[in-house]
Design an enzyme around this catalytic site. Structure first.
Site, PDB file in Angstrom:
ATOM      1  N   LYS A 110     -32.133  18.957 -99.539  1.00 35.79           N
ATOM      2  CA  LYS A 110     -31.249  18.913-100.690  1.00 35.79           C
ATOM      3  C   LYS A 110     -31.524  19.357-102.169  1.00 35.79           C
ATOM      4  O   LYS A 110     -31.250  18.814-103.158  1.00 35.79           O
ATOM      5  CB  LYS A 110     -30.812  17.323-100.691  1.00 35.79           C
ATOM      6  CG  LYS A 110     -30.248  16.886 -99.788  1.00 35.79           C
ATOM      7  CD  LYS A 110     -29.726  15.311 -99.686  1.00 35.79           C
ATOM      8  CE  LYS A 110     -31.200  14.612 -99.698  1.00 35.79           C
ATOM      9  NZ  LYS A 110     -30.487  12.987 -99.525  1.00 35.79           N
ATOM     10  N   ASP A 141     -31.597   6.319 -97.046  1.00 35.03           N
ATOM     11  CA  ASP A 141     -30.319   5.626 -97.344  1.00 35.03           C
ATOM     12  C   ASP A 141     -29.362   5.395 -96.192  1.00 35.03           C
ATOM     13  O   ASP A 141     -28.620   4.501 -96.370  1.00 35.03           O
ATOM     14  CB  ASP A 141     -29.463   6.644 -98.296  1.00 35.03           C
ATOM     15  CG  ASP A 141     -29.533   8.122 -97.437  1.00 35.03           C
ATOM     16  OD1 ASP A 141     -30.031   8.451 -96.778  1.00 35.03           O
ATOM     17  OD2 ASP A 141     -28.780   8.848 -98.552  1.00 35.03           O
TER      18      ASP A 141
HETATM   19  C1  BGC Z   1     -32.242  13.853 -95.807  1.00 36.10           C
HETATM   20  C2  BGC Z   1     -31.789  12.435 -95.202  1.00 36.10           C
HETATM   21  C3  BGC Z   1     -30.743  11.540 -95.917  1.00 36.10           C
HETATM   22  C4  BGC Z   1     -29.574  12.412 -95.942  1.00 36.10           C
HETATM   23  C5  BGC Z   1     -28.491  11.845 -96.772  1.00 36.10           C
HETATM   24  C6  BGC Z   1     -30.718  14.687 -95.821  1.00 36.10           C
HETATM   25  O1  BGC Z   1     -30.972  15.755 -96.386  1.00 36.10           O
HETATM   26  O2  BGC Z   1     -32.783  14.389 -94.926  1.00 36.10           O
HETATM   27  O3  BGC Z   1     -33.053  11.518 -95.079  1.00 36.10           O
HETATM   28  O4  BGC Z   1     -30.443  10.435 -95.223  1.00 36.10           O
HETATM   29  O5  BGC Z   1     -29.906  14.018 -96.580  1.00 36.10           O
HETATM   30  O6  BGC Z   1     -28.870  11.609 -98.028  1.00 36.10           O
END
Ligand code: BGC
Length: 556
Positions: free
Chosen positions: A262, A298
């Site tokens: 992200k 989360d």
């Molecule tokens: C992460 C997860 C997270 C999800 C939603 C992903 O990019 O790897 O750990 O739960 O985003 O936030």
């Protein structure tokens, strides 16, 4: 230190977060009154890290409010909040309805046949979806297997959370929530009701991609400032740390970051225990004492938050900036499990399904647009399923398709605009806004195109743009539905609730319905399911994990 002013691209995330915080506010007039009387909403004026604050004395136990009422509150709050932060907001919230008249109409008469043909790549037929499910199931099995885990793309990390809440959890907790462009600190009181007081702090872009120590120093600074403002210095409150990135957990308070996702890329954190890094940053300051009781994802928070009052809840799903799901699995199926065999013979598995396809098994559904987006991303070759589903990428997929249609002279008479040529200029929220236009009305669509420097557009252009958005969002919803179906089929209980959160699910007008429709096709007959918007999983869920952990510890 950068200013806490919330601008441009951060607006979707900020609004989403604000609304996430407000989901359990009292009915509309009061909610709005509270916000109106809270001038600190827009920008932090106190010394310390940049932040935004909402004093949400949230009574999350207001189960009397129907979902429709909640959506109504959200609609008013979003519009209100947005007027504080950026001014105009055309988006509407998802209507909580399952009626088919709310579904997107993919056969609008204005859509050009050639445009439909070019968008065909984005349409997944039943057979393709079935294959996606089969591959996903196989990857989950590999992920759970001791020997096969190293090559599995879905890592299936055991979370060490083995009990769901029983609704009787009590106490005061601190929670930290890091998972996107904002970071939150929360003070939560669990009892018959749940009250929350929280503050949102921006995570400036240079910190997101700077050295790891810088990130953890920033988190510690925000925490210290929150504790000082609330005069909590004398109490040693239990703290739950929601860290929403893929982590290999080695216990309830130990989580090694497997990889950043992200848009984060802080050096020196991958492979390290993030709880340890947080403790070190706090020790460097020397002005706060904390007691970390749990680190969680989360998805786990979302599951816990919903399971607090809903005993059928077994799955936590996020479709927001990123995507991921967790679910309750029987210990006998988790070869990877290295914890004790006492106690409940089950554990919550954080699938980290965003990485599904990183070994090539999704190539049969990936398009040239997906390939381009991945190539230009901060993490090429990684998180390929996430890049087809989540809010960080959906807008950019749509932009790529629009540019292709322009280059084929199928849109805007073949003329683009400087803004549309810019990477990231077509925000994911535009998709929700465009699809919120009533059939045959293109007001949101026209306003957005104007914002993008395209003002001489025809109804056919608008219908074509809307068609592109529908193809992108429908594909995302169907892919997420495929994932949920696999988990429902594994759990195979008569009635299962899926707790869901994330800005795409919350704000897209049809995402919920599209998912429900597709899951119904893909699950075993006899399983009943529902998708439930989970209230503030990252905050309340963190407190609940900490509470359940201390209850289990005291019983041993
Ligand atoms: C992460 C997860 C997270 C999800 C939603 C992903 O990019 O790897 O750990 O739960 O985003 O936030």
């Amino acid at each position: 230190m950068t200013s806490g002013k919330v601008t441009g691209r951060e607006e979707t995330a900020v609004c989403a977060r604000l609304v996430e915080q407000l989901t359990c506010l009292p009915p509309p007039p009061l909610a709005v009154a509270r916000l109106a009387s809270n001038p600190s909403l827009s920008v932090d004026k106190t010394p310390g890290p940049p932040s935004m604050e909402i004093v949400a004395a949230a009574d999350s136990d207001e189960r009397g409010l129907s979902l429709l009422k909640v959506v109504d509150v959200l609609q008013r709050v979003v519009v209100f909040v947005h007027s504080f932060t950026v001014g105009k907001f055309r988006g509407k919230l998802r209507k909580a309805t399952t009626s088919s008249e709310e579904m997107p109409d993919m056969s609008e008469e204005h859509v050009t046949a050639k445009v439909k043909e070019l968008c065909q790549d984005l349409i997944l037929n039943d057979e393709a979806l079935k294959d996606v499910c089969d591959n996903l199931e196989e990857e989950i099995n590999k992920g759970l297997g001791k020997d096969s885990n190293p090559e599995a793309s879905i890592k299936c990390f055991p979370t060490y959370v083995r009990e769901l809440p029983n609704g009787k959890e009590k106490g005061r907790f601190l929670a930290l929530d890091l998972g996107g462009t904002n970071f939150r600190v929360l003070l939560i009181e669990l009892g018959d009701k749940c009250t929350m007081d929280s503050r949102i702090y921006a995570v400036p872009q240079p910190i997101m991609v700077g050295p790891g120590d810088g990130l953890f120093d920033h988190i510690a600074e925000c925490l210290a400032s929150f504790i000082k403002e609330r005069n909590l210095g004398d109490e040693l409150l239990p703290l739950g740390f929601t860290f929403s990135f893929p982590c290999k957990q080695e216990g309830l308070t130990k989580a090694r970051l497997a990889r950043w996702t992200k848009g984060f890329k802080c050096e020196g954190v991958e492979g390290r225990d993030v709880v340890e890094l947080l403790k070190l940053a706090i020790a460097r300051r020397g002005d706060v004492r904390i007691k970390i009781c749990a680190v969680l994802n989360d998805t786990t928070g979302t599951l816990m938050s919903c399971a607090w009052k809903n005993y059928n809840c077994r799955i936590g799903l996020i479709v927001g900036t990123g995507t991921n799901a967790c679910y309750m699995e029987k210990l006998e199926k988790v070869e990877l499990w290295d914890g004790g065999n006492d106690g409940p013979h089950q554990v919550v598995i954080n699938t980290e399904w965003g990485a599904f396809g990183d070994n090539g098994c999704l190539d049969f559904v990936r398009t040239q647009y997906d390939i381009n987006i991945d190539r230009e991303s901060i993490n090429p070759g990684k998180q390929l399923y996430e890049k087809m589903i989540s809010g960080m990428y959906m807008g950019e997929i749509a932009r790529q398709v629009l540019l292709r249609l322009i280059s084929e002279r199928l849109l805007f008479g073949g003329c683009s605009s400087d803004i549309l040529q810019e990477k990231g200029s077509f925000f994911t929220k535009y998709i929700s806004e465009i699809e919120s236009d009533k059939d045959g009305d293109f007001s949101n669509c026209r306003a957005i195109l104007e914002e993008l420097g395209l003002d001489d557009v025809t109804d056919t252009d608008c219908a074509n743009v809307r068609h592109v958005c529908e193809c992108v969002s429908r594909r995302a919803a169907y892919l997420a539905a495929a994932g949920v179906s696999v988990l429902l089929n594994r759990i195979n209980e008569e009635s299962i609730t899926v707790a869901v959160d994330g800005s795409v699910y919350r704000f897209h007008p049809h995402f919920h319905n599209l998912m429900v429709e597709q899951i119904s096709h893909l699950i075993k007959p006899g399983i009943k399911f529902d998708l439930m918007l989970s209230e503030d999983g990252s905050g309340r869920g963190a407190a609940l994990v900490a509470a359940v952990a201390s209850r289990s510890a005291s019983m041993r």
